[in-house]
Design a protein around this motif. Sequence first.
Motif, PDB file in Angstrom:
ATOM      1  N   HIS A 585       0.839  -1.195   0.000  1.00  0.00           N
ATOM      2  CA  HIS A 585       0.000   0.000   0.000  1.00  0.00           C
ATOM      3  C   HIS A 585       0.874   1.244   0.000  1.00  0.00           C
ATOM      4  N   CYS A 624      -3.663  -1.639  -5.202  1.00  0.00           N
ATOM      5  CA  CYS A 624      -3.626  -2.782  -4.304  1.00  0.00           C
ATOM      6  C   CYS A 624      -4.887  -3.638  -4.350  1.00  0.00           C
ATOM      7  N   HIS A 628      -8.935   0.237  -4.581  1.00  0.00           N
ATOM      8  CA  HIS A 628      -7.721   1.023  -4.296  1.00  0.00           C
ATOM      9  C   HIS A 628      -8.034   2.515  -4.231  1.00  0.00           C
TER      10      HIS A 628
END
Length: 639
Positions: A585, A624, A628
């Motif tokens: 992240h 991610c 996201h």
Amino acid sequence: MDSSKDDSKDEAHITASRRGFLGRSAAMGLVGVSLGLAGCKEDAPAKTASAGAPAKGAANEVAPGQLDDYYAFTSAGHGGEARVIGLPSGRTLKRIPVFNIDCMVGWGITNESKAIMGTKADGSLKYITGDTHHVHASYKDGTYDGRFMWVNDKIHSRLARIRMDTMECDKIVQLPNVMGFHGIFPDKCDPVDAKINYTTRVFCGGEFSIPLPNDGRDLDDPSKWGALFSCVDASTMEVRWQVRVDGNMDLVATSYDGKFAASNQYNTENAADLAGMMAAERDACVFFHVARIEQLVKAGKFTTIGASKVPVVDGRKAANADPATAVTCYVPVGKNPHGVNASPDGKYFVCSGKLSPTATVIDLSLVAQWYEGKLKQPRDAVVAEPEIGLGPLHTAFDGKGNAYTSLFLDSQCVKWNVAAAIAQFKGDKNAKVIIEKMDVQYQPGHNYASMGETKEADGKYLNSGNKFSKDRFLPVGPLHPETEQLIDISGAKMRLVADHTAYSEPHDGIIVRRDIVKTRQIYTMEDFPNHVTPDNAGVTRHGNKVQVRLMSQAPAYSMPIIKVKKGDEVTLTLTNYDKVEDLTHGCALPTYNINFIVNPQETKSVTFKADHAGAYWLYCTHFCHALHLEMRSRFLVEA
Ligand code: CUK
Ligand code: CUA
Ligand code: CA
């Protein structure tokens, strides 16, 4: 297709620079070279690629989904980083920020990276620039052991260590009283205790002479200035000792038995200007007797310089004339040499002449004999000096007795045989020293072979790092990329198999078999002492110091709202609770220059002053999850 001699224009340029180089004084020769390059750019046809199309069924073909056989770890010059490339495909795998700021990973932004890079009293970075030239890895039993790599910073005289499991920089040390720290090489064995058959020291050559200490004294008298050779402890990364030398130090090589480190010197004249640095017909390769230096340090026979506490031993010529006590041995080599490389059989060091068309081969056993008083002169350790071409710089080896030297002025790679060169030096007129010369595009600097700097040199690939790509790639404005050319050296003839672009400006690199590199895919949360736990997550305040402890798990941060007050000093710590490989992240905070990533189970932190009131979306930068874009929190700064 053969890569040689089908670009007449470039050939004309090479001839011109050859003439310029040889036909005038050495100083004029250099001017001729630079004119030659400028002229060449105009001459070269811009749209048609020149010589060296890869053979059909290219040997560098790595099909989609297939993995490369080798890692190449390279420097990046004044880009300040290190790079990881897959070979033979040439795929760029990673850029490792070291001395530079990198906002993709947050290097130079997070507290953890700043602590490694070094900060001023106000918490800002001490340096934001770097100049990396040489990457070398740790050894065991004469080959790479996959633990560490080291890379130099020429601008600020720093040595950085990179862990090979995570391919991240974990330590940086600055060498005291050194400027222009250029060559590095790890040792391969302890000089005294052969049981320590792995790297415990890293040697660092200081190129520029400076006043010692450099505090304003002797500014007008460069004859009093000096250069230091440094030994850094491979595990603590502390500077163990330094040796003052005459002349400068360019590159560094180490012997397989741990007894010697050596550095080529292009300025044995100790001159402060160009003409002076080219005055002598020969320069030197200086061999350091590691065990004796450490004996002197142990016996307290050293000085220190200025505020530095590092022991400094005198390695200047006058103090080291007696072989019985000497710590340095200056072996004369061709004029203004560049590069010193150790042959994989452990017997020889090769220095290239740069301003002499020769390579000098030095026999290490003879250097040892000089120290034992059995060899008359250091120069008697030279066992060959073949003429190999113009502007020789760096030499790589195939493990089969052949050397490959880059010829900057000739734009060639020359393959020559070391044993034949030695035979020729002894008088054998029939010795066939030069095996092949191959054009490279263009003006090669470093070259390096697969596993070539280890006892496992496998003679498969040679990388030629060329300083000018000119017409080889689509033009991208005034600055062209450089060319990394991959050459197959496994057969009787060298074969160019690929051109790879390189963003300016890589120097040295190493090619490591992939089975040696064992990477780690997931961090261990407990390895980060400041990792956030469900118990301490949240916002805590001590006066105007605020701790924001945040966790990430796709697709959310643990707090949707984070509230602080204008003027607060905020430390934001983020731990990534995702455990899936590659589930990384990001964390970006507009206005506040916060931008970093956290890999699975990793923790990073930033500290900043919340000096702008308002609402700021703290958002995830690293794709991610399908959600996201929705992965964001409101960071509210109350007026
Ligand atoms: S130096 Cu770059 S081409 Cu800094 Cu290794 Cu020879
Ligand atoms: Cu988390 Cu994108
Ligand atoms: Ca010189």
